[in-house]
Design a protein around this motif. Structure first.
Motif, PDB file in Angstrom:
ATOM      1  N   ARG A   1      11.710  87.215  57.116  1.00 22.21           N
ATOM      2  CA  ARG A   1      10.596  86.664  56.330  1.00 22.21           C
ATOM      3  C   ARG A   1      10.213  85.353  57.010  1.00 22.21           C
ATOM      4  O   ARG A   1      11.003  84.433  57.059  1.00 22.21           O
ATOM      5  CB  ARG A   1      10.993  86.425  54.880  1.00 22.21           C
ATOM      6  CG  ARG A   1      11.015  87.695  54.033  1.00 22.21           C
ATOM      7  CD  ARG A   1      11.046  87.414  52.556  1.00 22.21           C
ATOM      8  NE  ARG A   1      10.963  88.632  51.762  1.00 22.21           N
ATOM      9  CZ  ARG A   1       9.833  89.205  51.386  1.00 22.21           C
ATOM     10  NH1 ARG A   1       8.678  88.657  51.736  1.00 22.21           N
ATOM     11  NH2 ARG A   1       9.838  90.303  50.659  1.00 22.21           N
ATOM     12  N   PHE A   2       8.995  85.316  57.552  1.00 20.37           N
ATOM     13  CA  PHE A   2       8.604  84.141  58.317  1.00 20.37           C
ATOM     14  C   PHE A   2       7.130  83.838  58.129  1.00 20.37           C
ATOM     15  O   PHE A   2       6.282  84.721  58.200  1.00 20.37           O
ATOM     16  CB  PHE A   2       8.899  84.332  59.805  1.00 20.37           C
ATOM     17  CG  PHE A   2       8.663  83.098  60.618  1.00 20.37           C
ATOM     18  CD1 PHE A   2       9.589  82.065  60.621  1.00 20.37           C
ATOM     19  CD2 PHE A   2       7.502  82.952  61.364  1.00 20.37           C
ATOM     20  CE1 PHE A   2       9.358  80.907  61.350  1.00 20.37           C
ATOM     21  CE2 PHE A   2       7.262  81.798  62.107  1.00 20.37           C
ATOM     22  CZ  PHE A   2       8.206  80.769  62.091  1.00 20.37           C
ATOM     23  N   ASP A   3       6.858  82.546  57.905  1.00 22.34           N
ATOM     24  CA  ASP A   3       5.495  82.049  57.791  1.00 22.34           C
ATOM     25  C   ASP A   3       5.475  80.650  58.397  1.00 22.34           C
ATOM     26  O   ASP A   3       6.185  79.760  57.914  1.00 22.34           O
ATOM     27  CB  ASP A   3       5.063  81.994  56.320  1.00 22.34           C
ATOM     28  CG  ASP A   3       3.612  81.550  56.151  1.00 22.34           C
ATOM     29  OD1 ASP A   3       3.025  80.986  57.102  1.00 22.34           O
ATOM     30  OD2 ASP A   3       3.062  81.751  55.057  1.00 22.34           O
ATOM     31  N   PRO A   4       4.721  80.437  59.471  1.00 20.13           N
ATOM     32  CA  PRO A   4       4.670  79.102  60.092  1.00 20.13           C
ATOM     33  C   PRO A   4       4.259  78.001  59.127  1.00 20.13           C
ATOM     34  O   PRO A   4       4.578  76.827  59.348  1.00 20.13           O
ATOM     35  CB  PRO A   4       3.611  79.280  61.202  1.00 20.13           C
ATOM     36  CG  PRO A   4       3.599  80.743  61.487  1.00 20.13           C
ATOM     37  CD  PRO A   4       3.864  81.407  60.173  1.00 20.13           C
ATOM     38  N   ASN A   5       3.567  78.380  58.047  1.00 14.98           N
ATOM     39  CA  ASN A   5       3.125  77.397  57.063  1.00 14.98           C
ATOM     40  C   ASN A   5       4.087  77.264  55.884  1.00 14.98           C
ATOM     41  O   ASN A   5       3.831  76.501  54.952  1.00 14.98           O
ATOM     42  CB  ASN A   5       1.728  77.776  56.543  1.00 14.98           C
ATOM     43  CG  ASN A   5       0.696  77.767  57.647  1.00 14.98           C
ATOM     44  OD1 ASN A   5       0.619  76.819  58.422  1.00 14.98           O
ATOM     45  ND2 ASN A   5      -0.081  78.837  57.747  1.00 14.98           N
ATOM     46  N   ASP A   6       5.175  78.005  55.919  1.00 15.18           N
ATOM     47  CA  ASP A   6       6.193  77.917  54.870  1.00 15.18           C
ATOM     48  C   ASP A   6       7.574  78.076  55.504  1.00 15.18           C
ATOM     49  O   ASP A   6       8.288  79.039  55.249  1.00 15.18           O
ATOM     50  CB  ASP A   6       5.957  78.996  53.801  1.00 15.18           C
ATOM     51  CG  ASP A   6       6.926  78.878  52.625  1.00 15.18           C
ATOM     52  OD1 ASP A   6       7.652  77.868  52.546  1.00 15.18           O
ATOM     53  OD2 ASP A   6       6.956  79.802  51.786  1.00 15.18           O
ATOM     54  N   LEU A   7       7.930  77.127  56.342  1.00 15.54           N
ATOM     55  CA  LEU A   7       9.206  77.208  57.049  1.00 15.54           C
ATOM     56  C   LEU A   7      10.390  77.075  56.097  1.00 15.54           C
ATOM     57  O   LEU A   7      11.453  77.655  56.328  1.00 15.54           O
ATOM     58  CB  LEU A   7       9.281  76.134  58.136  1.00 15.54           C
ATOM     59  CG  LEU A   7       8.271  76.281  59.282  1.00 15.54           C
ATOM     60  CD1 LEU A   7       8.466  75.167  60.299  1.00 15.54           C
ATOM     61  CD2 LEU A   7       8.394  77.644  59.960  1.00 15.54           C
ATOM     62  N   SER A   8      10.225  76.313  55.018  1.00 16.48           N
ATOM     63  CA  SER A   8      11.339  76.119  54.086  1.00 16.48           C
ATOM     64  C   SER A   8      11.698  77.421  53.369  1.00 16.48           C
ATOM     65  O   SER A   8      12.850  77.621  52.965  1.00 16.48           O
ATOM     66  CB  SER A   8      10.993  75.043  53.056  1.00 16.48           C
ATOM     67  OG  SER A   8       9.886  75.428  52.272  1.00 16.48           O
ATOM     68  N   GLY A   9      10.727  78.316  53.208  1.00 16.16           N
ATOM     69  CA  GLY A   9      11.003  79.588  52.551  1.00 16.16           C
ATOM     70  C   GLY A   9      11.321  80.710  53.520  1.00 16.16           C
ATOM     71  O   GLY A   9      11.707  81.803  53.104  1.00 16.16           O
ATOM     72  N   SER A  10      11.176  80.454  54.826  1.00 19.33           N
ATOM     73  CA  SER A  10      11.406  81.494  55.833  1.00 19.33           C
ATOM     74  C   SER A  10      12.897  81.717  56.064  1.00 19.33           C
ATOM     75  O   SER A  10      13.707  80.791  55.911  1.00 19.33           O
ATOM     76  CB  SER A  10      10.726  81.104  57.148  1.00 19.33           C
ATOM     77  OG  SER A  10       9.325  81.009  56.982  1.00 19.33           O
ATOM     78  N   LYS A  11      13.245  82.933  56.445  1.00 20.92           N
ATOM     79  CA  LYS A  11      14.656  83.261  56.693  1.00 20.92           C
ATOM     80  C   LYS A  11      14.758  84.524  57.537  1.00 20.92           C
ATOM     81  O   LYS A  11      13.817  85.332  57.592  1.00 20.92           O
ATOM     82  CB  LYS A  11      15.405  83.450  55.374  1.00 20.92           C
ATOM     83  CG  LYS A  11      14.801  84.510  54.466  1.00 20.92           C
ATOM     84  CD  LYS A  11      15.491  84.523  53.112  1.00 20.92           C
ATOM     85  CE  LYS A  11      14.817  85.519  52.167  1.00 20.92           C
ATOM     86  NZ  LYS A  11      15.456  85.526  50.819  1.00 20.92           N
ATOM     87  N   ALA A  12      15.895  84.683  58.188  1.00 15.88           N
ATOM     88  CA  ALA A  12      16.118  85.879  59.006  1.00 15.88           C
ATOM     89  C   ALA A  12      17.606  86.191  59.077  1.00 15.88           C
ATOM     90  O   ALA A  12      18.449  85.285  59.077  1.00 15.88           O
ATOM     91  CB  ALA A  12      15.556  85.684  60.413  1.00 15.88           C
TER      92      ALA A  12
END
Length: 197
Positions: A67-78
């Motif tokens: 789950r990745f979004d350059p505009n939501d790095l705090s919520g991104s994960k892998a």
């Protein structure tokens, strides 16, 4: 009979519950995009030298939850899980050696694991992924610098990281000095993926 004060209290409680429900719903909607990897177009590869000669290989079986979004790095994960027994170099001798006890020891540790703990923007399409790499029962914090290029519902991710094999005890018994096999092993990640939601 319901008193006015009781009605006001109940109304206030209901109002607060509605706000909380709406906030939770908005947060869920705003979760970073889920990406699904195209296995045939993606690769996790490695390289090194043996007796002065270069070799390359890849892991032919692995999965990734991203789950990745350059505009939501705090919520991104892998989370990436690698079947270590799927390592292949095309050289029969190497391919028989890699699964053995002193190297990947797949009989005891069949899986490699990389899980992110955070992301940092580096400018443009470059990012750092902080995470934990687990191999042969050893966990270590690592930093993976990668590029992310999004085109509509498709994206490409590419990164490179040098892994010091002795940090995870790989080949420690047979070649700890690195006289035969290089100590630093570059690992390359090249992923093509589609947006799922």
């Amino acid at each position: 009979m319901i008193r006015a004060s009781d009605w006001r209290g109940a109304s206030r409680w209901l109002f607060l519950m509605l706000i909380a429900a709406n906030s939770f719903s908005a947060h869920a909607v705003a979760e970073p995009a889920k990406w699904v990897v195209r296995p045939a177009e993606s690769k996790i590869s490695f390289a090194g030298t043996h007796a002065g000669s270069k070799f390359t290989g890849e892991f032919r079986s692995w999965t990734a939850q991203i789950r990745f979004d350059p505009n939501d790095l705090s919520g991104s994960k892998a989370l990436v899980l690698v079947d270590l027994s799927s390592a292949a170099t095309g050289d029969q001798t190497y391919d028989k050696t890699l699964p053995t006890t002193d190297w990947f020891n797949v009989g005891k540790f069949a899986e490699g694991r990389f899980e992110t703990t955070g992301f940092t923007a580096k400018g443009g399409n470059r990012f750092d992924a902080q995470g934990t790499l687990s191999l042969r029962g050893v966990e270590m914090g690592v930093l993976l610098t990668f590029t992310f290029e999004e085109n509509g519902t498709t994206a490409k991710l590419a990164g490179k990281k040098k892994v010091q094999r002795l940090d995870f005890g790989i080949g420690k018994g047979s070649d700890a000095p690195g006289d035969w096999v290089s100590l630093d092993i570059p690992v390359n990640v090249a992923v093509v993926m589609d947006k799922a939601d």
